[in-house]
Structure formats: C-alpha cells, structure tokens
Motif scaffolding. Structure first.
Motif, PDB file in Angstrom:
ATOM      1  N   TRP A   1      -3.540  -0.754  -5.203  1.00  0.00           N
ATOM      2  CA  TRP A   1      -2.103  -1.035  -5.232  1.00  0.00           C
ATOM      3  C   TRP A   1      -1.806  -2.429  -5.763  1.00  0.00           C
TER       4      TRP A   1
ATOM      5  N   TYR B   1       8.452   1.176  -9.413  1.00  0.00           N
ATOM      6  CA  TYR B   1       7.025   1.250  -9.079  1.00  0.00           C
ATOM      7  C   TYR B   1       6.579   0.046  -8.251  1.00  0.00           C
TER       8      TYR B   1
ATOM      9  N   TYR C   1       1.892   7.770  -3.356  1.00  0.00           N
ATOM     10  CA  TYR C   1       2.295   7.157  -2.093  1.00  0.00           C
ATOM     11  C   TYR C   1       1.825   8.005  -0.906  1.00  0.00           C
TER      12      TYR C   1
ATOM     13  N   ALA D   1       4.915   0.510  -4.780  1.00  0.00           N
ATOM     14  CA  ALA D   1       3.532   0.060  -4.635  1.00  0.00           C
ATOM     15  C   ALA D   1       3.355  -0.802  -3.384  1.00  0.00           C
TER      16      ALA D   1
ATOM     17  N   TRP E   1      -1.901  -2.358  -9.542  1.00  0.00           N
ATOM     18  CA  TRP E   1      -0.729  -1.714 -10.131  1.00  0.00           C
ATOM     19  C   TRP E   1       0.527  -2.558 -10.010  1.00  0.00           C
TER      20      TRP E   1
END
Length: 199
Positions: A145, A174, A26, A178, A148
């Motif tokens: 991102w 997550y 992040y 994300a 993911w």
C-alpha cells in the motif's frame, strides 16, 4: 457533451474498472485480478494514444502479473492454501530499491532516446515503482500500500497534465483508499495471526 464522452470513453471505462479494482483490493478479494486484466488490456490502447509509452508498456507486464497474482493468491502456500497477508521481507528492501533505481534510469533513457515523451521523468518513475508494487501485491505484502500511495500521488498529477481527467481523479481517490486499505489489511493480518481476536 457527446463529443467529450466519445473522446474520453476509454478514460471513463478504465476509470470505472479501476474503481472496482481498488475496492476489491481493499477487501483483499481475489476477483480484483480479473477486473485488473480487463482494465489493463484497455489501458494499453489509452496510454498509447496519450503518448504515455512507459505506462503503455507497463500494461503488458501488468497483464502477466494479473495471471500470476490470481494463481499466487489461490495457491500461494506450500499446502496450496490461500495466501495470507504478511509483511514485506526486510532482506528484500535494499535489493528492490536498487532494482527500482536501475529500472527508473533505464526507462528514462529509453523514453528520452527513442520517444517523443514530454514527461519522461515522471512516467519512468511511476513505471519503475509500479513494477515492484504489483509484485508485492501478488505476494500479498501489507507494505504494498505504501508503494501505491507514492505511485498514485505522482500519477494523479501526471494524468491531469496529459488530459486524462477521469483517471487522474481516480488516482486521487486511490490515495485515500490506499490509506484505508493499509489499515484494513493490517487489521486482517492481525486477526489471522492472533486467533483469540477472532473470538
């Protein structure tokens, strides 16, 4: 309680490492690669024990990519400067979609043919998509991102099903991180490409 912790210690440790990893990602910190290396090494044992063979095999790829990602982020430009955040090249979208489909199909076939996996479709999907995700992360592409987010949503459900509750909860977190990570990276990219915004 002691028996539960003993049975789930690998799940707990990799979850803690995973949380540190996503927070460092992040922040776009290069130290995420070192934490990721430790997490993936332990993940090999965890996933093998749980019968997630594609995920287990994927960890070996991740280990290699953590070394590559570390090097790429530090020396990733022709002038050996730190790699900037940038967009995923449009010319690579279709080739990578084709690669994902091919890898997904191949891993699915391997799992069905040679293992006793009872989740071959989901396991092979997250593995195939993650191959592109870690590569895109190593190249510091903003759109990694999105990859993911898709992986995390499916993996969350898969891990709850396979009785890996701590890591399943981590993957749910997550997804949230994300979304905020994408927004933070986008701001960082805009700031680095628009000098007047830094004043």
């Amino acid at each position: 309680m002691a028996d539960f912790l003993t049975a789930h210690w690998l799940d707990i440790v990799t979850t803690v490492l995973g949380l540190a990893y996503i927070l460092l990602e992040y922040k776009a910190s290069v130290w995420m690669w070192a934490v990721g290396f430790a997490m993936q090494a332990l993940g090999i044992v965890l996933y093998y024990q749980k019968g997630l063979y594609a995920d287990c095999g994927m960890e070996f790829y991740y280990l290699a990519m953590t070394v590559y990602g570390w090097w790429k982020w530090i020396h990733g430009t022709p002038t050996k400067e730190a790699l900037p955040i940038r967009h995923f090249p449009k010319r690579l979208v279709l080739p990578w979609l084709a690669i994902i489909a091919a890898i997904w199909g191949m891993i699915y076939w391997l799992l069905v043919t040679f293992t006793n996996s009872n989740v071959p479709l989901a396991d092979s999907f997250t593995t195939a998509l993650s191959i592109v995700g870690i590569w895109a992360l190593a190249h510091k592409y903003l759109e990694q991102w999105f990859i993911w987010i898709a992986v995390d949503v499916v993996t969350c459900g898969l891990y709850f099903y396979k009785d890996i509750p701590f890591k399943a909860s981590l993957y749910a977190l997550y997804v949230v991180i994300a979304v905020f990570g994408y927004m933070k990276w986008r701001r960082m990219m805009q700031a680095s490409t628009t000098p007047e915004r830094q004043k």
